[in-house]
Write an enzyme that holds these catalytic residues in place. Structure first.
Site, PDB file in Angstrom:
ATOM      1  N   GLY A 100       0.807  -1.211   0.000  1.00 26.40           N
ATOM      2  CA  GLY A 100       0.000   0.000   0.000  1.00 26.40           C
ATOM      3  C   GLY A 100       0.841   1.262   0.000  1.00 26.40           C
ATOM      4  O   GLY A 100       0.544   2.227  -0.720  1.00 26.40           O
ATOM      5  N   SER A 101       1.911   1.269   0.786  1.00 27.17           N
ATOM      6  CA  SER A 101       2.739   2.480   0.877  1.00 27.17           C
ATOM      7  C   SER A 101       3.355   2.818  -0.477  1.00 27.17           C
ATOM      8  O   SER A 101       3.341   3.976  -0.911  1.00 27.17           O
ATOM      9  CB  SER A 101       3.852   2.300   1.920  1.00 27.17           C
ATOM     10  OG  SER A 101       3.299   2.065   3.193  1.00 27.17           O
ATOM     11  N   THR A 148      11.982  -7.871 -10.881  1.00 26.37           N
ATOM     12  CA  THR A 148      11.322  -9.161 -11.116  1.00 26.37           C
ATOM     13  C   THR A 148      10.094  -9.271 -10.220  1.00 26.37           C
ATOM     14  O   THR A 148      10.163  -8.989  -9.030  1.00 26.37           O
ATOM     15  CB  THR A 148      12.311 -10.309 -10.823  1.00 26.37           C
ATOM     16  OG1 THR A 148      13.449 -10.122 -11.660  1.00 26.37           O
ATOM     17  CG2 THR A 148      11.677 -11.665 -11.097  1.00 26.37           C
ATOM     18  N   CYS A 157       1.404   2.367  13.079  1.00 30.46           N
ATOM     19  CA  CYS A 157       2.512   3.228  12.687  1.00 30.46           C
ATOM     20  C   CYS A 157       2.773   4.310  13.727  1.00 30.46           C
ATOM     21  O   CYS A 157       3.869   4.793  13.851  1.00 30.46           O
ATOM     22  CB  CYS A 157       2.216   3.888  11.353  1.00 30.46           C
ATOM     23  SG  CYS A 157       1.357   2.817  10.234  1.00 30.46           S
TER      24      CYS A 157
END
Ligand SMILES: *Cc1c(COP(=O)(O)O)cnc(C)c1O
Length: 396
Positions: free
Chosen positions: A70-71, A237, A324
């Site tokens: 997500g970040s 990759t 966080c």
């Protein structure tokens, strides 16, 4: 009893996801860019996963870029829209005060680089008003970024209305849908979303893998330079097992969306009802427009940290603010954004449920939380002052 009630921080991977990933790691080890059979098998698996993720969002496979979570998706979306803005002379970016730090900190950096950022206020109910977005739009606005659902208080935003407004005005509309994807219905076309971020580990998929949807025609600049993977927009990759796991997790979530939503909603409502009986407590965020699994309360006179430790000792795993920000003593920026006073914003408890939780667990949590709150208030000098009337209650 151990109760996991921190599903907004991360979720437990489902068995079906672990199984398909193990199979993929064992057998589909080729590099999707290789021309030999093993490589081509990996490329096929990757294409299948992309189709599946696109389908659940109402998008085209070409509109999906895989990321490390997500970040990264938030960073790339915002930086890309800003880069486009710079090219066409639009240096104004609009977002909200209660976004995830992946959005807020990226905007902060862009501000240092010469962009102008407007952070919209969030109302007391935890909802951003479409009218506020409209009023903030300028000739030189390049981007509006409003999260689909908030990660602390679970409030769901009027995304479709904001999407329509942005489309009308030729402004790129990004939404951080990390908390919404796999939990509530998303249709990027109907909701007129230009860019959308999601992350697998928030819906029972693996950590370190996510996706960015970018509508065809909206420019997307490369964020990581190198090879030509992801059509040149994200080198490296591909994390084939992670992507395959994410696709399976999203398929399962989409197939059970209604059923899980109804079940989790019933658990959530019982939990809210039980916790609301604790004196001087308040539910944060709108009662109705919230994610089915989100409960967020403030208890006056209680430090979030001490509450969490005592609850953990009782087998209840919850969170204060977001993962966080806990660990720091700063009050939650989300609770401050909805107008809570500092002393109340320190004492929040977030319980986020999944379909693996039970009503029995909810009953246990209500009882134990009430007990721990009473105990902590009993040893608190602040609470004593409140009781004696030497200090005024901030939560009635
Ligand atoms: C978890 C979360 C993120 C970050 O996602 P990661 O995959 O952990 O990088 C971003 N936005 C919101 C709203 C989140 O809840």
């Amino acid at each position: 009893m151990r109760i996991y009630a921190d599903n907004a921080a991360t979720t437990k991977m489902s068995k079906a996801v672990i199984d398909i990933m193990a199979e993929c790691m064992g057998e589909t080890y080729g590099n999707p860019s290789s021309l030999h059979s093993s490589g081509q098998r990996a490329a096929e698996v990757l294409a299948g996963a992309r189709e599946s993720v696109a389908l659940t969002l109402g998008a085209e496979p070409k509109e999906i870029t895989f990321t490390s979570g997500g970040s990264e998706a938030d960073n790339q979306a915002i930086r890309s829209a800003a880069g486009w803005g710079k090219k066409v002379g639009k240096r104004h970016l609009i977002s909200t005060a209660f976004e995830h730090h992946a959005v807020l900190h990226t905007l902060g950096k862009l501000e240092e680089e010469g962009f102008e950022v407007t952070l919209l206020p969030v109302h007391e109910d935890g909802i951003v008003r479409v009218e506020d977005v409209r009023a903030a739009l300028r000739e030189d606005t390049a981007l509006v970024s409003v999260m689909f659902a908030n990660n602390e208080i679970g409030t769901v935003q009027p995304i479709k209305e904001i999407g329509a407004l942005c489309r009308e005005n030729g402004v790129i509309f990004h939404t951080d849908a990390v908390q919404a994807a796999g939990h509530i219905r998303i249709d990027v076309k109907e909701m007129q979303i230009d860019m959308l971020s999601l992350s697998a580990h928030k819906f029972h998929g693996p950590k370190g893998v996510g996706a960015l949807y970018v509508r065809k025609g909206v420019p997307l600049f490369a964020f990581i330079e190198g090879g030509a993977q992801e059509r040149g927009r994200r080198a490296g990759t591909e994390n084939v097992p992670g992507i395959v796991g994410m696709a399976r997790a999203l398929e399962l979530a989409a197939a059970n969306l209604e059923e899980n939503g109804t079940y989790e909603g019933a658990l959530r409502d019982a939990l809210i009802e039980g916790l609301a009986k604790i004196p001087h407590s308040r539910l944060n965020g709108d009662r109705e427009k919230r994610l089915p699994g989100n409960v967020n309360f403030c208890f006056e006179g209680i430090e979030g940290e001490s509450l969490l430790l005592l609850l953990d000792a009782k087998g209840i795993e919850a969170s204060s603010g977001s993962a966080c920000t806990s660990g720091s003593l700063d009050p939650s920026h989300v609770l401050l954004a909805i107008g809570l006073p500092h002393e109340a914003a320190h004492g929040s408890l977030r319980l986020t449920l999944s379909s693996e939780n039970t009503m029995e667990e909810v009953e246990y949590m209500v009882e134990e939380i009430a007990g721990v709150v009473e105990y902590l208030r009993g040893i608190s000098p602040v609470w004593e002052e409140l009781e004696k009337g030497e200090r005024r209650h901030v939560i009635q």
